[in-house]
Design an enzyme around this catalytic site. Structure first.
Site, mmCIF file in Angstrom:
data_model
loop_
_atom_site.group_PDB
_atom_site.id
_atom_site.type_symbol
_atom_site.label_atom_id
_atom_site.label_comp_id
_atom_site.label_asym_id
_atom_site.label_seq_id
_atom_site.Cartn_x
_atom_site.Cartn_y
_atom_site.Cartn_z
ATOM 1 N N LYS A 12 0.850 -1.196 0.000
ATOM 2 C CA LYS A 12 0.000 0.000 0.000
ATOM 3 C C LYS A 12 0.883 1.242 0.000
ATOM 4 O O LYS A 12 2.080 1.200 0.317
ATOM 5 C CB LYS A 12 -0.924 0.024 1.227
ATOM 6 C CG LYS A 12 -0.218 0.032 2.592
ATOM 7 C CD LYS A 12 0.292 1.392 3.050
ATOM 8 C CE LYS A 12 0.978 1.332 4.413
ATOM 9 N NZ LYS A 12 1.689 2.601 4.739
ATOM 10 N N PRO A 52 9.595 -4.692 -0.128
ATOM 11 C CA PRO A 52 10.738 -4.420 0.755
ATOM 12 C C PRO A 52 10.293 -4.135 2.177
ATOM 13 O O PRO A 52 9.228 -3.558 2.410
ATOM 14 C CB PRO A 52 11.388 -3.190 0.115
ATOM 15 C CG PRO A 52 10.292 -2.533 -0.658
ATOM 16 C CD PRO A 52 9.428 -3.656 -1.160
ATOM 17 N N GLY A 92 10.674 -2.387 5.989
ATOM 18 C CA GLY A 92 11.088 -1.087 6.498
ATOM 19 C C GLY A 92 10.939 0.016 5.481
ATOM 20 O O GLY A 92 11.732 0.949 5.432
ATOM 21 N N ALA A 93 9.880 -0.078 4.673
ATOM 22 C CA ALA A 93 9.708 0.868 3.566
ATOM 23 C C ALA A 93 8.482 1.758 3.711
ATOM 24 O O ALA A 93 8.318 2.714 2.975
ATOM 25 C CB ALA A 93 9.624 0.104 2.239
ATOM 26 N N GLY A 94 7.572 1.411 4.637
ATOM 27 C CA GLY A 94 6.314 2.140 4.729
ATOM 28 C C GLY A 94 5.277 1.643 3.743
ATOM 29 O O GLY A 94 4.244 2.275 3.538
ATOM 30 N N LEU A 95 5.543 0.486 3.129
ATOM 31 C CA LEU A 95 4.627 -0.100 2.150
ATOM 32 C C LEU A 95 3.699 -1.140 2.771
ATOM 33 O O LEU A 95 2.848 -1.705 2.080
ATOM 34 C CB LEU A 95 5.415 -0.735 1.003
ATOM 35 C CG LEU A 95 6.268 0.233 0.170
ATOM 36 C CD1 LEU A 95 7.173 -0.540 -0.781
ATOM 37 C CD2 LEU A 95 5.388 1.209 -0.606
ATOM 38 N N GLY A 144 4.308 -4.181 4.142
ATOM 39 C CA GLY A 144 4.501 -5.594 3.821
ATOM 40 C C GLY A 144 4.169 -6.536 4.959
ATOM 41 O O GLY A 144 3.447 -7.521 4.775
ATOM 42 N N SER A 153 2.321 -5.930 7.655
ATOM 43 C CA SER A 153 0.893 -5.809 7.973
ATOM 44 C C SER A 153 0.043 -6.534 6.938
ATOM 45 O O SER A 153 -0.957 -7.181 7.269
ATOM 46 C CB SER A 153 0.488 -4.336 8.030
ATOM 47 O OG SER A 153 1.159 -3.663 9.072
ATOM 48 N N SER A 154 0.438 -6.432 5.683
ATOM 49 C CA SER A 154 -0.277 -7.119 4.614
ATOM 50 C C SER A 154 -0.201 -8.630 4.792
ATOM 51 O O SER A 154 -1.196 -9.344 4.632
ATOM 52 C CB SER A 154 0.316 -6.723 3.259
ATOM 53 O OG SER A 154 -0.379 -7.328 2.196
ATOM 54 N N ASP A 212 -1.895 -0.567 10.372
ATOM 55 C CA ASP A 212 -2.005 -0.795 8.928
ATOM 56 C C ASP A 212 -2.696 -2.108 8.572
ATOM 57 O O ASP A 212 -3.022 -2.329 7.400
ATOM 58 C CB ASP A 212 -0.617 -0.787 8.272
ATOM 59 C CG ASP A 212 -0.045 0.611 8.114
ATOM 60 O OD1 ASP A 212 -0.820 1.584 8.214
ATOM 61 O OD2 ASP A 212 1.174 0.729 7.904
#
EC number: 2.7.1.148
Length: 275
Positions: free
Chosen positions: A14, A98, A100-103, A105, A107-108, A140
């Site tokens: 996200k 990746p 530690g990216a804020g994407l 991962g 949580s998904s 998240d």
């Protein structure tokens, strides 16, 4: 109970189109406003349910020990909340998002695990019914259970479906990071004081990421580098990934060729639905 063996699920990334940090709550968390949309960058999780009563998690990368792993925590929360005993499952995680990216991962992956467990043990349960449980795993996690682009409030668990016009996104990730604690305690954090309406369209003049100032203050050279590339790069979550949106794929491809080779980069598309 369904008989599922080696069932594969995709677990999507996200971005936060904006992220406003509001007041601190009595439970220690902060209220926020954000707008989530998804990316076609995804992990693959394979679940093999069995009668072993053991939980085994493997991955193509090094992952946290069980007690610190969000996938494992999701299984234990599911067990406790729905009184499902003796879960036996082997989970293989193929990571592409990746860390530690804020994407989102991790949580998904946790949300995907809840959905896989639901499909196997409690298929009558809706995604929306699992959102309160998802919120106990992290701010998240609910959006990934929800599965649709959404405006979020509270700590991320109050969700309103809100589509975002599909775009291409160029992602850049430097090999630097700031902890969540450091963001919240930084003198450079200027919290948002005013709620904005969820009925607004995307407006970059009033929608921003409150954490960007902290990141830029700590890493001014990277800040300057980004601005020289394009002033519309934005940080997602607490970083360290930045993204640039455009309907023009060719423009982003040309820009990607100019990016320093020391930086990881991806060219992806936004998605409004992942289920």
């Amino acid at each position: 109970m369904a008989n599922i063996k080696a069932k594969k699920y995709y677990s999507y990334a996200k971005i936060n189109l904006f992220l406003h940090i509001l007041n601190k709550r009595t439970d220690g968390y902060h209220n926020l406003q954000t707008w989530f949309t998804f990316l076609d960058l995804k992990d693959q999780l394979t679940f093999s349910f069995n009668n072993s009563r053991e939980i085994n998690i493997s991955s193509n990368i090094s992952i946290a020990a069980k007690q610190d792993n969000l996938v494992y925590k999701a299984i234990k929360k599911f067990q406790q909340s729905y009184r499902v005993q003796d879960i036996g499952v082997d989970i293989e995680i193929k990571k592409n998002i990746p860390m530690g990216a804020g994407l989102g991962g991790g949580s998904s992956n946790a949300a995907t695990t809840l959905i896989a467990l639901r499909d196997y043990y409690l298929p009558q349960l809706s995604n929306e019914e699992m959102i309160p449980l998802a919120a106990k795993l992290g701010a998240d996690v609910p959006i990934f259970v929800y599965g649709k682009s959404a405006w979020a409030e509270g700590i991320g668990e109050i969700l309103y479906h809100k589509d975002f016009s599909p775009q291409y996104a160029l992602l850049i990730k430097p090999d630097i990071h700031i902890s969540t604690k450091e963001f919240f305690t930084s003198e450079d954090l200027i919290k948002s004081s005013v709620l904005i309406s969820k009925d607004l369209g995307f407006d970059k003049s009033i929608m921003h990421n409150d954490f960007e100032n902290v990141f830029y203050a700590k890493y001014p050279e990277f800040s300057q580098y980004l601005k020289e590339l394009d002033s519309d790069f934005r940080m997602t979550g607490t970083g360290s990934c930045f993204y640039l949106l455009s309907a023009d794929k060719n423009k982003l491809e040309q820009l990607a060729r100019k990016i320093n080779k020391s930086l990881d980069k991806w060219l992806v598309k936004t998605l409004n639905y992942v289920y």
